[in-house]
Design a protein around this motif. Structure first.
Motif, PDB file in Angstrom:
ATOM      1  N   TRP A 132       0.838  -1.194   0.000  1.00 28.79           N
ATOM      2  CA  TRP A 132       0.000   0.000   0.000  1.00 28.79           C
ATOM      3  C   TRP A 132       0.878   1.252   0.000  1.00 28.79           C
ATOM      4  O   TRP A 132       0.634   2.197  -0.752  1.00 28.79           O
ATOM      5  CB  TRP A 132      -0.920  -0.026   1.215  1.00 28.79           C
ATOM      6  CG  TRP A 132      -1.786   1.193   1.343  1.00 28.79           C
ATOM      7  CD1 TRP A 132      -2.852   1.544   0.563  1.00 28.79           C
ATOM      8  CD2 TRP A 132      -1.637   2.235   2.312  1.00 28.79           C
ATOM      9  NE1 TRP A 132      -3.374   2.736   0.995  1.00 28.79           N
ATOM     10  CE2 TRP A 132      -2.649   3.183   2.067  1.00 28.79           C
ATOM     11  CE3 TRP A 132      -0.747   2.451   3.362  1.00 28.79           C
ATOM     12  CZ2 TRP A 132      -2.799   4.321   2.831  1.00 28.79           C
ATOM     13  CZ3 TRP A 132      -0.903   3.585   4.127  1.00 28.79           C
ATOM     14  CH2 TRP A 132      -1.913   4.505   3.860  1.00 28.79           C
ATOM     15  N   GLY A 133       1.920   1.225   0.804  1.00 33.78           N
ATOM     16  CA  GLY A 133       2.832   2.372   0.851  1.00 33.78           C
ATOM     17  C   GLY A 133       3.545   2.587  -0.474  1.00 33.78           C
ATOM     18  O   GLY A 133       3.748   3.724  -0.913  1.00 33.78           O
ATOM     19  N   ALA A 134       3.913   1.497  -1.147  1.00 31.31           N
ATOM     20  CA  ALA A 134       4.569   1.612  -2.458  1.00 31.31           C
ATOM     21  C   ALA A 134       3.631   2.247  -3.473  1.00 31.31           C
ATOM     22  O   ALA A 134       4.043   3.068  -4.290  1.00 31.31           O
ATOM     23  CB  ALA A 134       5.037   0.245  -2.944  1.00 31.31           C
ATOM     24  N   GLN A 144      12.074   3.532  -5.786  1.00 33.50           N
ATOM     25  CA  GLN A 144      12.226   4.870  -5.215  1.00 33.50           C
ATOM     26  C   GLN A 144      13.656   5.122  -4.728  1.00 33.50           C
ATOM     27  O   GLN A 144      14.282   6.095  -5.117  1.00 33.50           O
ATOM     28  CB  GLN A 144      11.262   5.057  -4.037  1.00 33.50           C
ATOM     29  CG  GLN A 144       9.872   5.382  -4.433  1.00 33.50           C
ATOM     30  CD  GLN A 144       9.697   6.835  -4.822  1.00 33.50           C
ATOM     31  OE1 GLN A 144      10.633   7.583  -5.034  1.00 33.50           O
ATOM     32  NE2 GLN A 144       8.462   7.250  -4.926  1.00 33.50           N
ATOM     33  N   ALA A 145      14.139   4.243  -3.862  1.00 33.01           N
ATOM     34  CA  ALA A 145      15.428   4.497  -3.218  1.00 33.01           C
ATOM     35  C   ALA A 145      16.591   4.313  -4.180  1.00 33.01           C
ATOM     36  O   ALA A 145      17.456   5.181  -4.287  1.00 33.01           O
ATOM     37  CB  ALA A 145      15.594   3.601  -2.005  1.00 33.01           C
ATOM     38  N   VAL A 151      19.234   9.143  -9.451  1.00 31.59           N
ATOM     39  CA  VAL A 151      19.079  10.338 -10.292  1.00 31.59           C
ATOM     40  C   VAL A 151      18.818  11.578  -9.432  1.00 31.59           C
ATOM     41  O   VAL A 151      18.382  12.608  -9.923  1.00 31.59           O
ATOM     42  CB  VAL A 151      17.979  10.154 -11.360  1.00 31.59           C
ATOM     43  CG1 VAL A 151      18.351   9.055 -12.328  1.00 31.59           C
ATOM     44  CG2 VAL A 151      16.627   9.888 -10.729  1.00 31.59           C
ATOM     45  N   LEU A 152      19.100  11.447  -8.126  1.00 34.21           N
ATOM     46  CA  LEU A 152      19.016  12.533  -7.157  1.00 34.21           C
ATOM     47  C   LEU A 152      17.627  13.153  -7.040  1.00 34.21           C
ATOM     48  O   LEU A 152      17.474  14.354  -6.856  1.00 34.21           O
ATOM     49  CB  LEU A 152      20.064  13.619  -7.476  1.00 34.21           C
ATOM     50  CG  LEU A 152      21.514  13.147  -7.502  1.00 34.21           C
ATOM     51  CD1 LEU A 152      22.441  14.292  -7.875  1.00 34.21           C
ATOM     52  CD2 LEU A 152      21.918  12.528  -6.179  1.00 34.21           C
ATOM     53  N   SER A 153      16.593  12.322  -7.113  1.00 30.91           N
ATOM     54  CA  SER A 153      15.223  12.786  -6.925  1.00 30.91           C
ATOM     55  C   SER A 153      14.996  13.087  -5.445  1.00 30.91           C
ATOM     56  O   SER A 153      15.169  12.208  -4.597  1.00 30.91           O
ATOM     57  CB  SER A 153      14.248  11.709  -7.399  1.00 30.91           C
ATOM     58  OG  SER A 153      12.940  12.006  -6.960  1.00 30.91           O
ATOM     59  N   LEU A 154      14.603  14.303  -5.143  1.00 33.19           N
ATOM     60  CA  LEU A 154      14.390  14.705  -3.754  1.00 33.19           C
ATOM     61  C   LEU A 154      13.329  13.834  -3.095  1.00 33.19           C
ATOM     62  O   LEU A 154      13.492  13.387  -1.961  1.00 33.19           O
ATOM     63  CB  LEU A 154      13.986  16.176  -3.673  1.00 33.19           C
ATOM     64  CG  LEU A 154      13.669  16.693  -2.270  1.00 33.19           C
ATOM     65  CD1 LEU A 154      14.891  16.575  -1.355  1.00 33.19           C
ATOM     66  CD2 LEU A 154      13.169  18.120  -2.328  1.00 33.19           C
ATOM     67  N   GLY A 155      12.232  13.550  -3.807  1.00 35.90           N
ATOM     68  CA  GLY A 155      11.174  12.713  -3.261  1.00 35.90           C
ATOM     69  C   GLY A 155      11.672  11.326  -2.893  1.00 35.90           C
ATOM     70  O   GLY A 155      11.262  10.751  -1.887  1.00 35.90           O
ATOM     71  N   SER A 156      12.578  10.780  -3.701  1.00 32.14           N
ATOM     72  CA  SER A 156      13.129   9.458  -3.416  1.00 32.14           C
ATOM     73  C   SER A 156      14.020   9.479  -2.183  1.00 32.14           C
ATOM     74  O   SER A 156      14.004   8.536  -1.388  1.00 32.14           O
ATOM     75  CB  SER A 156      13.915   8.946  -4.626  1.00 32.14           C
ATOM     76  OG  SER A 156      13.035   8.743  -5.703  1.00 32.14           O
ATOM     77  N   TRP A 157      14.778  10.548  -2.008  1.00 32.07           N
ATOM     78  CA  TRP A 157      15.625  10.657  -0.815  1.00 32.07           C
ATOM     79  C   TRP A 157      14.770  10.807   0.442  1.00 32.07           C
ATOM     80  O   TRP A 157      15.062  10.202   1.470  1.00 32.07           O
ATOM     81  CB  TRP A 157      16.607  11.819  -0.964  1.00 32.07           C
ATOM     82  CG  TRP A 157      17.747  11.449  -1.849  1.00 32.07           C
ATOM     83  CD1 TRP A 157      17.828  11.613  -3.199  1.00 32.07           C
ATOM     84  CD2 TRP A 157      18.953  10.803  -1.456  1.00 32.07           C
ATOM     85  NE1 TRP A 157      19.013  11.115  -3.672  1.00 32.07           N
ATOM     86  CE2 TRP A 157      19.735  10.616  -2.624  1.00 32.07           C
ATOM     87  CE3 TRP A 157      19.468  10.359  -0.244  1.00 32.07           C
ATOM     88  CZ2 TRP A 157      20.978  10.006  -2.599  1.00 32.07           C
ATOM     89  CZ3 TRP A 157      20.715   9.763  -0.222  1.00 32.07           C
ATOM     90  CH2 TRP A 157      21.455   9.590  -1.390  1.00 32.07           C
TER      91      TRP A 157
END
Length: 179
Positions: A132-134, A144-145, A151-157
């Motif tokens: 569900w979280g994914a 994500q991680a 690719v330095l995605s802020l949301g992924s960090w």
């Protein structure tokens, strides 16, 4: 630990050095970007398999659902996507790796105060929360991680920091169940 009577072919091999494994994972991630144009991930592949099952069981549900329709609505084949085959490769590769290293067996890993059925129920609940979280985060930890972080995605960090924060926050209260 193996005893003197354990046959040599049944002694599990050592795990990879974590630095070598990290470099290997980074190389695989780089090759995924280079060859497929996208990184690694699993939740999208699993969602597409679910859509395929729904198309067989209840095809109108897929066509009317705003989440499922882009993946498999109408004549679209949800399995016609590289991520489905990547998930299949990960499952097959993990199984082969377990066989080669002598670590492939059916077992329920649990603490001494946890019954096998209780462990399976807790694992199912935890997996449901992660799934569900994914979906809410628009990607699993690998997508994500690893891929987003590469690719330095802020949301992924931020996602990865929250995974670690949740792990640390829940480790202590759940420790009593496991130990």
């Amino acid at each position: 630990m193996a005893s003197d009577t354990t046959p040599k072919d049944q002694i599990p091999k050592q795990y990879w050095n974590p630095y070598v494994a990290g470099v290997a994972l980074g190389t695989v991630l780089f090759l995924a970007f280079l060859l497929s144009g996208s990184g690694l991930g699993a939740s999208g592949g699993i969602a597409r398999v679910v859509v395929q099952v729904l198309k067989v069981v209840a095809p109108t549900v897929v066509d009317r659902n705003s989440y499922f329709a882009p993946m498999g609505g109408g004549l679209a084949n949800p399995l016609n996507n590289h991520i489905v085959w990547m998930v299949l490769g990960v499952l097959l590769g993990g199984f082969v790796s377990g066989l080669v290293s002598g670590r492939s067996r059916v077992e329920v890993c649990r603490g001494p105060r946890v019954r096998p059925a209780q462990r399976l129920v807790l694992a199912f609940i935890g997996g449901a929360f992660m799934g569900w979280g994914a979906a809410m985060a628009r990607g699993c930890t690998s997508g994500q991680a690893l891929s987003g972080g590469a690719v330095l995605s802020l949301g992924s960090w931020v996602f990865m920091m929250m995974i670690f924060a949740a792990g640390y926050a829940l480790a202590y209260p759940f420790r009593r169940i496991w130990l």
